[in-house]
Design a protein around this motif. Structure first.
Motif, PDB file in Angstrom:
ATOM      1  N   PRO A 185      11.022  19.830  60.321  1.00  0.00           N
ATOM      2  CA  PRO A 185      10.170  19.722  61.505  1.00  0.00           C
ATOM      3  C   PRO A 185      10.295  20.952  62.391  1.00  0.00           C
ATOM      4  CG  PRO A 185      12.133  18.360  61.757  1.00  0.00           C
ATOM      5  CD  PRO A 185      12.143  18.858  60.343  1.00  0.00           C
ATOM      6  N   ALA A 186       9.255  21.274  63.118  1.00  0.00           N
ATOM      7  CA  ALA A 186       9.290  22.381  64.071  1.00  0.00           C
ATOM      8  C   ALA A 186      10.013  21.956  65.344  1.00  0.00           C
ATOM      9  CB  ALA A 186       7.877  22.834  64.398  1.00  0.00           C
ATOM     10  N   GLY A 187      10.594  22.940  66.024  1.00  0.00           N
ATOM     11  CA  GLY A 187      11.188  22.669  67.328  1.00  0.00           C
ATOM     12  C   GLY A 187      12.627  22.219  67.287  1.00  0.00           C
ATOM     13  N   VAL A 188      13.291  22.321  66.130  1.00  0.00           N
ATOM     14  CA  VAL A 188      14.706  21.946  66.047  1.00  0.00           C
ATOM     15  C   VAL A 188      15.555  23.157  66.391  1.00  0.00           C
ATOM     16  CG1 VAL A 188      16.567  21.151  64.540  1.00  0.00           C
ATOM     17  CG2 VAL A 188      14.263  20.197  64.290  1.00  0.00           C
ATOM     18  N   GLU A 189      16.359  23.050  67.431  1.00  0.00           N
ATOM     19  CA  GLU A 189      17.229  24.156  67.818  1.00  0.00           C
ATOM     20  C   GLU A 189      18.492  24.122  66.969  1.00  0.00           C
ATOM     21  OE1 GLU A 189      19.331  26.170  71.773  1.00  0.00           O
ATOM     22  OE2 GLU A 189      18.047  24.384  71.973  1.00  0.00           O
ATOM     23  N   LEU A 190      18.785  25.217  66.293  1.00  0.00           N
ATOM     24  CA  LEU A 190      19.933  25.294  65.405  1.00  0.00           C
ATOM     25  C   LEU A 190      21.106  25.961  66.106  1.00  0.00           C
ATOM     26  CD1 LEU A 190      18.195  26.398  62.070  1.00  0.00           C
ATOM     27  CD2 LEU A 190      18.756  24.087  62.835  1.00  0.00           C
ATOM     28  N   ASP A 191      22.262  25.337  66.016  1.00  0.00           N
ATOM     29  CA  ASP A 191      23.494  25.917  66.532  1.00  0.00           C
ATOM     30  C   ASP A 191      24.100  26.745  65.399  1.00  0.00           C
ATOM     31  OD1 ASP A 191      26.110  26.481  67.331  1.00  0.00           O
ATOM     32  OD2 ASP A 191      26.294  24.624  68.472  1.00  0.00           O
ATOM     33  N   MET A 192      23.922  28.048  65.435  1.00  0.00           N
ATOM     34  CA  MET A 192      24.372  28.909  64.344  1.00  0.00           C
ATOM     35  C   MET A 192      25.891  28.908  64.223  1.00  0.00           C
ATOM     36  SD  MET A 192      21.651  29.788  62.905  1.00  0.00           S
ATOM     37  CE  MET A 192      22.450  30.850  61.696  1.00  0.00           C
ATOM     38  N   ASP A 193      26.607  28.720  65.323  1.00  0.00           N
ATOM     39  CA  ASP A 193      28.067  28.684  65.253  1.00  0.00           C
ATOM     40  C   ASP A 193      28.539  27.523  64.378  1.00  0.00           C
ATOM     41  OD1 ASP A 193      28.387  30.912  66.835  1.00  0.00           O
ATOM     42  OD2 ASP A 193      28.573  29.766  68.699  1.00  0.00           O
ATOM     43  N   LYS A 194      27.884  26.358  64.490  1.00  0.00           N
ATOM     44  CA  LYS A 194      28.241  25.209  63.653  1.00  0.00           C
ATOM     45  C   LYS A 194      27.942  25.497  62.186  1.00  0.00           C
ATOM     46  CE  LYS A 194      27.743  21.501  67.061  1.00  0.00           C
ATOM     47  NZ  LYS A 194      27.046  20.232  67.406  1.00  0.00           N
ATOM     48  N   ILE A 195      26.845  26.190  61.928  1.00  0.00           N
ATOM     49  CA  ILE A 195      26.508  26.555  60.558  1.00  0.00           C
ATOM     50  C   ILE A 195      27.557  27.502  60.001  1.00  0.00           C
ATOM     51  CG2 ILE A 195      24.845  27.806  59.122  1.00  0.00           C
ATOM     52  CD1 ILE A 195      22.632  26.686  60.884  1.00  0.00           C
ATOM     53  N   TYR A 196      27.992  28.478  60.813  1.00  0.00           N
ATOM     54  CA  TYR A 196      29.014  29.430  60.366  1.00  0.00           C
ATOM     55  C   TYR A 196      30.337  28.727  60.049  1.00  0.00           C
ATOM     56  CZ  TYR A 196      25.874  33.069  62.149  1.00  0.00           C
ATOM     57  OH  TYR A 196      24.783  33.885  62.375  1.00  0.00           O
ATOM     58  N   VAL A 197      30.663  27.682  60.804  1.00  0.00           N
ATOM     59  CA  VAL A 197      31.903  26.936  60.547  1.00  0.00           C
ATOM     60  C   VAL A 197      31.875  26.328  59.152  1.00  0.00           C
ATOM     61  CG1 VAL A 197      33.226  24.879  61.166  1.00  0.00           C
ATOM     62  CG2 VAL A 197      32.497  26.458  62.950  1.00  0.00           C
ATOM     63  N   ASP A 198      30.765  25.664  58.807  1.00  0.00           N
ATOM     64  CA  ASP A 198      30.656  25.046  57.484  1.00  0.00           C
ATOM     65  C   ASP A 198      30.654  26.102  56.384  1.00  0.00           C
ATOM     66  OD1 ASP A 198      30.719  22.502  58.383  1.00  0.00           O
ATOM     67  OD2 ASP A 198      28.616  22.032  58.026  1.00  0.00           O
ATOM     68  N   MET A 199      29.958  27.211  56.610  1.00  0.00           N
ATOM     69  CA  MET A 199      29.931  28.285  55.616  1.00  0.00           C
ATOM     70  C   MET A 199      31.337  28.845  55.402  1.00  0.00           C
ATOM     71  SD  MET A 199      26.753  28.387  54.740  1.00  0.00           S
ATOM     72  CE  MET A 199      26.703  29.885  53.763  1.00  0.00           C
TER      73      MET A 199
END
Length: 357
Positions: A30-44
């Motif tokens: 869906p459009a309009g979802v704000e992504l927290d890149m720091d959380k993504i980096y943690v999982d990566m």
């Protein structure tokens, strides 16, 4: 090759272990979802190699480069495309595998299926390295699920003969799952973690490897997600989980322990709790009739020992058609289980989101 998953949100994964890059395309977000890149980096980072003696020393930063579908960290509704560059491949370590397949790897069936054209370096497209884009997709899915009040988390339930404390299947907090998802070696018991690390180190010194079990849970899921027969929540989740290299078994709730139980022991009785229907127990792992029951969704995934070990192994030469002793070179995990925890979380999160869209 089939490298796509999803009905409502489609995930396509591309690349090879020693190619220029790996990545994925997610279509249907869906459009309009704000992504927290720091959380993504943690999982990566939790999945990435080279940060612990229990893992391969191959050091890859695994920094995702989003090239479409996101503007100012907000999804645009267009396909989200992401690329991760491979920067630390040593392809020469695999030169002796072109004609001598590794036991318990994809080498031989892939050689036959693709007439020897498959990329053998690091396993090519069959490599566990391809789970990095899956973790990225799962990290995105976890953030969308969190907005719906759903939390996914996992821990190492077992490595070799060492077991961690197990989830109380009917009482799992979102706080516990978030805590487990914030560390790279995820256990409930600190004592169990210490013993697990010792078991991995013992295998490493013996030029061997060990496997284990990952227990994953999701809380906050509404009742009725899934359907009957061929559209069950269990079959959809298991389909994605079995796409993870090294996963050889998936069980929900009590799983194979049901074989030793009677109906009166296995049945999850109903009660009223805080004015709502609830379950007194959760042996079925939050799934009944192929649909979510409202209890925590709990499953286990069995991870086989890493097949690439340094000990000499018996194989065959596909060119001479003679038996041959194989010595595998390169950098490999003595135990893949700790790094597989965020991968299992990602698979569960993405498959759940796909069913809920």
């Amino acid at each position: 090759m089939s490298s796509e998953f999803g009905k409502n949100i489609k995930l396509s994964i591309f690349g090879e272990s020693h190619g220029k890059a790996i990545g994925c395309v997610i279509d249907g977000l869906p459009a309009g979802v704000e992504l927290d890149m720091d959380k993504i980096y943690v999982d990566m980072s939790r999945r990435a190699p080279g940060k612990d003696r229990s893992a391969t020393p191959r050091l890859e930063k695994d920094i995702p480069n989003i090239i479409s579908g996101v503007l100012d960290n907000v999804t645009t509704g267009a396909p989200l495309a992401m690329v991760i560059e491979n920067t630390n491949a040593k392809s020469g370590d695999y030169s002796n595998l072109m004609m001598v397949p590794r036991p318990s790897h994809s080498d031989y069936p892939a050689y036959v299926k693709y007439s020897g054209n498959n990329d053998i370096r690091g396993g090519g497209h069959f490599s566990g390295r391809l789970t990095a884009p899956l973790v990225f997709a799962g990290a995105v899915a976890k953030q969308i699920l969190e907005q719906k009040g759903i939390t996914v988390g996992a821990h190492i339930a077992q490595i070799a003969d060492v077991c961690d404390d197990m989830f109380d299947k009917n009482d799992i907090s979102a706080e516990l799952l978030k805590k487990l998802s914030s560390v790279s070696f995820s256990t409930i018991s600190a004592e169990a973690q210490e013993k697990m690390r010792a078991a991995i180190e013992c295998a490493r010194l013996e030029q061997d490897s060990v496997g284990g079990v990952i227990e994953c849970a999701a809380v906050g899921i509404p009742v009725g997600i899934g359907a009957n027969i061929f559209s069950t929540v269990e079959s959809h989740l298991a389909s994605m989980l079995f796409g993870i290299p090294a996963v050889k078994g998936v069980a929900f709730g009590a799983g194979f322990d049901f074989a030793e139980m009677t109906g009166s022991q296995a049945n999850d009785a109903y009660c009223i709790k805080d004015g709502e229907v609830a379950l007194k127990t959760n042996h079925n792992g939050g799934a009944l009739g192929g649909m979510t029951s409202g209890a925590p969704l709990v499953l286990s995934a069995a991870i086989k020992p890493t097949p690439s070990i340094s000990q000499p192994q018996q194989s065959v030469n596909l060119q001479t058609m003679e038996e041959e002793t194989l010595v595998i070179k390169g950098r490999h995990d003595p135990c893949i289980v700790p790094r597989a925890v965020p991968v299992v979380e990602a698979a569960v999160a993405f498959a759940l989101l796909d069913m809920m869209m």
